[in-house]
Design a protein around this motif. Structure first.
Motif, PDB file in Angstrom:
ATOM      1  N   ARG A  23      13.363 -15.053  -3.869  1.00 18.76           N
ATOM      2  CA  ARG A  23      13.192 -13.732  -3.260  1.00 18.76           C
ATOM      3  C   ARG A  23      13.759 -13.743  -1.844  1.00 18.76           C
ATOM      4  NH1 ARG A  23       7.365 -10.705  -2.920  1.00 18.76           N
ATOM      5  NH2 ARG A  23       7.495 -10.896  -5.173  1.00 18.76           N
ATOM      6  N   PHE A  65       6.617   4.185  17.913  1.00 21.78           N
ATOM      7  CA  PHE A  65       5.838   3.843  16.722  1.00 21.78           C
ATOM      8  C   PHE A  65       4.801   2.759  16.973  1.00 21.78           C
ATOM      9  CE2 PHE A  65       9.973   5.298  14.933  1.00 21.78           C
ATOM     10  CZ  PHE A  65       9.490   6.494  14.432  1.00 21.78           C
ATOM     11  N   THR A 100       5.624   1.187   5.809  1.00 21.71           N
ATOM     12  CA  THR A 100       5.448   1.861   4.525  1.00 21.71           C
ATOM     13  C   THR A 100       6.028   1.002   3.411  1.00 21.71           C
ATOM     14  OG1 THR A 100       5.623   3.954   5.667  1.00 21.71           O
ATOM     15  CG2 THR A 100       5.928   4.009   3.305  1.00 21.71           C
ATOM     16  N   ARG A 101       5.307   1.006   2.303  1.00 19.07           N
ATOM     17  CA  ARG A 101       5.676   0.149   1.168  1.00 19.07           C
ATOM     18  C   ARG A 101       6.698   0.847   0.290  1.00 19.07           C
ATOM     19  NH1 ARG A 101       2.696  -4.192  -1.262  1.00 19.07           N
ATOM     20  NH2 ARG A 101       1.516  -4.179   0.673  1.00 19.07           N
ATOM     21  N   ARG A 129      -3.677  -2.976  19.068  1.00 13.95           N
ATOM     22  CA  ARG A 129      -4.950  -3.214  19.776  1.00 13.95           C
ATOM     23  C   ARG A 129      -5.241  -4.691  20.001  1.00 13.95           C
ATOM     24  NH1 ARG A 129      -6.722   0.773  16.179  1.00 13.95           N
ATOM     25  NH2 ARG A 129      -7.616  -0.806  14.840  1.00 13.95           N
ATOM     26  N   GLU A 179       7.103 -14.338   4.442  1.00 11.89           N
ATOM     27  CA  GLU A 179       6.921 -12.997   3.890  1.00 11.89           C
ATOM     28  C   GLU A 179       7.566 -11.930   4.777  1.00 11.89           C
ATOM     29  OE1 GLU A 179       2.893 -13.665   1.218  1.00 11.89           O
ATOM     30  OE2 GLU A 179       2.709 -12.589   3.109  1.00 11.89           O
ATOM     31  N   ASP A 216       9.895 -10.175   2.371  1.00 14.23           N
ATOM     32  CA  ASP A 216       9.282  -8.977   1.794  1.00 14.23           C
ATOM     33  C   ASP A 216       9.578  -7.718   2.605  1.00 14.23           C
ATOM     34  OD1 ASP A 216       8.343 -10.633  -0.117  1.00 14.23           O
ATOM     35  OD2 ASP A 216       6.243 -10.573   0.476  1.00 14.23           O
ATOM     36  N   LEU A 219       3.965  -8.055  -2.605  1.00  9.20           N
ATOM     37  CA  LEU A 219       4.620  -8.067  -1.293  1.00  9.20           C
ATOM     38  C   LEU A 219       3.606  -8.431  -0.206  1.00  9.20           C
ATOM     39  CD1 LEU A 219       6.623  -4.740  -1.691  1.00  9.20           C
ATOM     40  CD2 LEU A 219       7.571  -7.060  -1.739  1.00  9.20           C
ATOM     41  N   MET A 220       4.027  -9.279   0.721  1.00  9.63           N
ATOM     42  CA  MET A 220       3.211  -9.684   1.869  1.00  9.63           C
ATOM     43  C   MET A 220       1.822 -10.159   1.423  1.00  9.63           C
ATOM     44  SD  MET A 220       5.220  -8.901   4.547  1.00  9.63           S
ATOM     45  CE  MET A 220       6.660  -7.876   4.922  1.00  9.63           C
ATOM     46  N   GLN A 267      -1.496 -10.083   3.772  1.00 11.97           N
ATOM     47  CA  GLN A 267      -2.528  -9.087   3.467  1.00 11.97           C
ATOM     48  C   GLN A 267      -3.857  -9.742   3.095  1.00 11.97           C
ATOM     49  OE1 GLN A 267      -2.266  -6.178   4.336  1.00 11.97           O
ATOM     50  NE2 GLN A 267      -0.073  -5.842   4.509  1.00 11.97           N
ATOM     51  N   ASN A 289     -12.754  -0.517  13.001  1.00 17.82           N
ATOM     52  CA  ASN A 289     -11.824   0.463  13.552  1.00 17.82           C
ATOM     53  C   ASN A 289     -10.686   0.846  12.605  1.00 17.82           C
ATOM     54  OD1 ASN A 289     -12.997   0.677  16.178  1.00 17.82           O
ATOM     55  ND2 ASN A 289     -12.294  -1.410  16.547  1.00 17.82           N
ATOM     56  N   GLN A 290     -10.642   0.207  11.465  1.00 17.63           N
ATOM     57  CA  GLN A 290      -9.472   0.404  10.617  1.00 17.63           C
ATOM     58  C   GLN A 290      -9.512   1.745   9.882  1.00 17.63           C
ATOM     59  OE1 GLN A 290      -8.888  -2.742   7.885  1.00 17.63           O
ATOM     60  NE2 GLN A 290      -6.889  -1.987   7.239  1.00 17.63           N
ATOM     61  N   LEU A 349       2.201  10.476   0.666  1.00 18.65           N
ATOM     62  CA  LEU A 349       3.042  10.011   1.783  1.00 18.65           C
ATOM     63  C   LEU A 349       4.384   9.485   1.264  1.00 18.65           C
ATOM     64  CD1 LEU A 349       2.964   9.569   4.921  1.00 18.65           C
ATOM     65  CD2 LEU A 349       2.395   7.200   4.412  1.00 18.65           C
ATOM     66  N   PRO A 374      11.849   8.125   3.617  1.00 19.67           N
ATOM     67  CA  PRO A 374      11.490   6.847   4.245  1.00 19.67           C
ATOM     68  C   PRO A 374      11.638   6.839   5.762  1.00 19.67           C
ATOM     69  CG  PRO A 374      12.799   6.445   2.297  1.00 19.67           C
ATOM     70  CD  PRO A 374      12.755   7.935   2.478  1.00 19.67           C
ATOM     71  N   ARG A 431       8.622   8.493   7.331  1.00 21.39           N
ATOM     72  CA  ARG A 431       7.271   8.109   6.915  1.00 21.39           C
ATOM     73  C   ARG A 431       6.415   7.495   8.023  1.00 21.39           C
ATOM     74  NH1 ARG A 431       8.604   5.284   1.416  1.00 21.39           N
ATOM     75  NH2 ARG A 431       9.674   7.104   0.626  1.00 21.39           N
ATOM     76  N   PRO A 432       6.964   6.538   8.793  1.00 19.43           N
ATOM     77  CA  PRO A 432       6.111   5.958   9.837  1.00 19.43           C
ATOM     78  C   PRO A 432       5.596   7.002  10.814  1.00 19.43           C
ATOM     79  CG  PRO A 432       8.088   4.650   9.544  1.00 19.43           C
ATOM     80  CD  PRO A 432       8.282   5.905   8.761  1.00 19.43           C
ATOM     81  N   MET A 433       6.478   7.967  11.154  1.00 18.32           N
ATOM     82  CA  MET A 433       6.071   8.993  12.115  1.00 18.32           C
ATOM     83  C   MET A 433       4.968   9.872  11.500  1.00 18.32           C
ATOM     84  SD  MET A 433       8.509  11.609  14.207  1.00 18.32           S
ATOM     85  CE  MET A 433       9.700  10.408  14.716  1.00 18.32           C
ATOM     86  N   ARG A 472       2.930   9.025   9.070  1.00 17.55           N
ATOM     87  CA  ARG A 472       1.723   8.210   8.924  1.00 17.55           C
ATOM     88  C   ARG A 472       0.971   8.142  10.246  1.00 17.55           C
ATOM     89  NH1 ARG A 472      -0.254   3.926   5.617  1.00 17.55           N
ATOM     90  NH2 ARG A 472       1.567   3.840   4.273  1.00 17.55           N
ATOM     91  N   LYS A 473       1.739   7.896  11.281  1.00 22.54           N
ATOM     92  CA  LYS A 473       1.128   7.758  12.601  1.00 22.54           C
ATOM     93  C   LYS A 473       0.449   9.063  13.024  1.00 22.54           C
ATOM     94  CE  LYS A 473       0.162   5.670  16.349  1.00 22.54           C
ATOM     95  NZ  LYS A 473      -1.068   4.949  16.227  1.00 22.54           N
ATOM     96  N   GLU A 475      -2.729   9.518  11.092  1.00 22.35           N
ATOM     97  CA  GLU A 475      -3.751   8.560  11.545  1.00 22.35           C
ATOM     98  C   GLU A 475      -4.305   8.966  12.912  1.00 22.35           C
ATOM     99  OE1 GLU A 475      -2.017   4.665  11.292  1.00 22.35           O
ATOM    100  OE2 GLU A 475      -2.386   4.527   9.127  1.00 22.35           O
TER     101      GLU A 475
END
Lengths: 290, 130
Positions: free
Chosen positions: A25, A86, A92-93, A121, A145, A149, B65-66, B70, B79-80, B91, B96, B99-101, B103-104, B107
Motif C-alpha cells: 500500500r 483549517f 475527510t475520508r 488543542r 499510515e 493512507d 485506513l489509519m 485511530q 471535548n470531542q 458531508l 472534496p 469538505r474540510p471547510m 466540516r469545520k 463543528e
C-alpha cells in the motif's frame, strides 16, 4: 517434538503477508510521488518546521505539486504554517485514503492534528499499556499510515518535517528507501553546530543523500540604519562543513515574514535562494540515480 | 509464533479470538486429538501487537485506513465532537476541496451550541444560519 523451523507455516496469522500488504500500500502511494525530501535537525527549536513550510510553499508557488507531511507527531506545526484557515479541521475520508488539507498555493498538508480529534488543542497522547515499550512501534506505524493512507495523489515533491533528533530519521528511511535526501537545519549557536556536526555521520550511515544545511536565524537587518547584524555567532561553521563535504544550501535571517504562515508575505528572497539550491541538488541526485 | 500439541506433535490451529477492552483471548486446538488451550494477552502485549499494525489470526479484509492511529490515540471524549454516520454521508456529498471547510464550520456551530454529536438535523440547523 518438532522445533520451529521444522513446522511449516507461521502459526496462522500470516504476519509476513500482512506486513507485505502494508508495504504494498505504501509503495503504491509513493509511486505517485517523484521526490520525498526530509527536513531534519538533531536539535529542537532551530526552525525546522519553518524551513519545511516555506520551502513547500516556495515550490508550490512555482507550479509544482507539493505535499507536506508533519512527521513531528508531538509538535506538529505545519497546519499552522501552511493551512491556517483549517486549524482544528478533521481530514475527510475518501475511498482510497484520507484527503490532505489544501494549504497555501495548494500544498497538500497532512498532520496528526487532522486525525486525533483534539484539533490544535493538544499534542497526541497514545492509549494503551506498555509505555515506552509500545510507543516506538506505534509511532513508526503512525508515520507509515500518514504516508500510506493519505490520498496524496501525484506529487512532484513531498516535504517531510521530521521530529528533532536524526535518530528518528531511520523510521522514515525504512519506509521510504528512495528518499531524495535530507535537508539539515541548524541555528548559528556553537551548541547547535556541534550537535549538527555529530549528526552528519548518522545521516550518512542511513545511506541517504545529505542535500545540505540551512542556517536559520543567522542575523537581522536593522530597520533604522540598514546594517546587517550577526547574532549568536559563537562559531563559524562554513569551513567545517566544507571539509566534511556538506553543502550549505543557504541561510535565513531573523525576518518577521518567516513567522507568518508561509506565502502570506509574498516571496522571501532568502527562501527562494534556498529553494533554488535545493532544486539544483535534487536534479543532481535524480541524474545520479538514473 | 507456532503452537504444537505436545501429545500429537501436530500444529495447533487458531480456533477463535475474543477481544476484551485491552486484552485478547485466543483459542488454539489440535486437529488430531481435539485438545485445546487459550492464550490470554496482557494489556501491554495487546498494545504492542496492535501498534505493529498486524492482526493476530490474520486478516480477511485489507487493513482499515489509519488503523493504528485511530485505535491508539487516547480519545479526548470530554471535548470531542463526533459525527454520526448519516451526517458523514451527507458531508461526503460536498466536493472534496470544500469538505474540510464545511466540516469545520459545522463543528464550530456545534461547539457554540454545546452539541457533541453532529447529526443531519444539526447540519440543517447550521446551514439555516449560514
Amino acid at each position: 517434538m518438532r522445533m520451529y523451523h521444522e513446522v511449516a507455516g507461521d502459526g496462522g496469522s500470516d504476519i509476513l503477508g500482512q506486513v507485505g500488504k502494508m508495504m504494498e500500500r505504501l509503495a503504491g502511494r509513493l509511486s505517485l510521488i517523484k521526490s520525498v525530501i526530509a527536513v531534519a535537525s538533531p536539535k529542537g527549536g532551530v526552525g525546522k518546521s519553518t524551513v519545511a513550510a516555506h520551502l513547500a510553499a516556495s515550490l508550490a508557488r512555482r507550479g509544482a505539486r507539493v505535499g507536506a507531511l508533519d512527521a513531528d507527531l508531538y509538535g506538529s506545526s505545519l497546519p499552522r504554517l501552511l493551512a491556517p484557515e483549517f486549524i482544528g479541521a478533521n481530514a475527510t475520508r475518501g475511498e482510497e485514503g484520507l484527503f490532505p488539507i489544501a494549504g497555501v498555493f495548494g500544498v497538500r498538508v497532512m498532520s496528526l492534528d487532522y486525525l486525533t480529534g483534539y484539533g490544535a488543542r493538544a499534542s497526541v497522547a497514545w492509549a494503551g499499556a506498555g509505555g515506552s515499550i509500545t510507543r516506538g512501534p506505534v509511532e513508526a506505524s503512525a508515520l507509515r499510515e500518514l504516508l500510506a493512507d493519505t490520498q496524496w495523489g501525484e506529487l512532484d515533491y513531498l516535504i517531510v518535517d521530521t521530529p528533532p533528533s536524526v535518530g528518528r530519521l531511520g523510521d522514515l528511511t525504512a519506509l521510504v528507501p528512495s528518499l531524495a535526501g535530507v535537508v539539515l537545519v541548524s541555528a548559528p549557536t556553537l551548541l547547535a553546530y556541534q550537535v549538527t556536526l555529530k549528526s552528519i555521520e548518522r545521516v550518512r550511515a542511513l545511506g541517504v543523500p545529505l542535500l545540505g544545511l540551512v542556517e536559520n536565524m543567522r542575523g537581522f537587518t536593522c530597520d533604522l540604519c540598514g546594517a546587517a547584524n550577526r547574532i549568536n555567532v559563537e562559531g563559524e561553521m562554513g569551513e567545517t562543513l566544507s571539509i566534511m563535504g556538506v553543502p550549505a544550501l543557504g541561510a535565513l535571517p531573523y525576518d518577521q515574514r518567516l513567522l507568518k504562515p508561509a506565502g502570506e508575505a509574498g516571496p522571501i528572497e532568502a527562501v527562494e535562494r534556498i529553494a533554488d539550491a535545493l532544486l539544483a541538488k535534487i536534479g543532481g541526485h535524480a541524474a545520479a540515480r538514473a | 509464533m507456532k503452537f504444537l500439541c505436545t501429545r500429537c506433535d501436530e500444529v495447533m490451529k487458531l480456533a477463535g479470538a475474543q477481544a476484551g477492552d485491552d486484552t485478547v483471548g485466543l483459542t488454539f486446538s489440535c486437529p488430531k486429538c481435539g485438545g485445546s488451550f487459550a492464550m490470554l494477552t496482557n494489556p501491554a502485549e495487546t498494545t504492542l501487537v496492535k501498534g505493529l499494525g498486524v492482526q493476530v489470526g490474520g486478516r480477511s479484509e485489507p487493513a482499515p485506513l489509519m488503523e493504528v492511529i485511530q485505535s491508539s490515540v487516547a480519545r479526548d471524549t470530554e471535548n470531542q465532537i463526533t459525527w454520526d454516520p448519516g451526517a458523514e454521508t451527507r458531508l461526503a456529498n460536498v466536493p472534496p476541496f470544500a469538505r474540510p471547510m464545511a466540516r469545520k464550520a459545522i463543528e464550530r456551530f456545534a461547539e457554540s451550541k454545546g452539541i457533541r454529536t453532529i447529526t443531519a438535523a444539526v447540519m440543517d440547523e447550521a446551514r439555516a444560519l449560514m
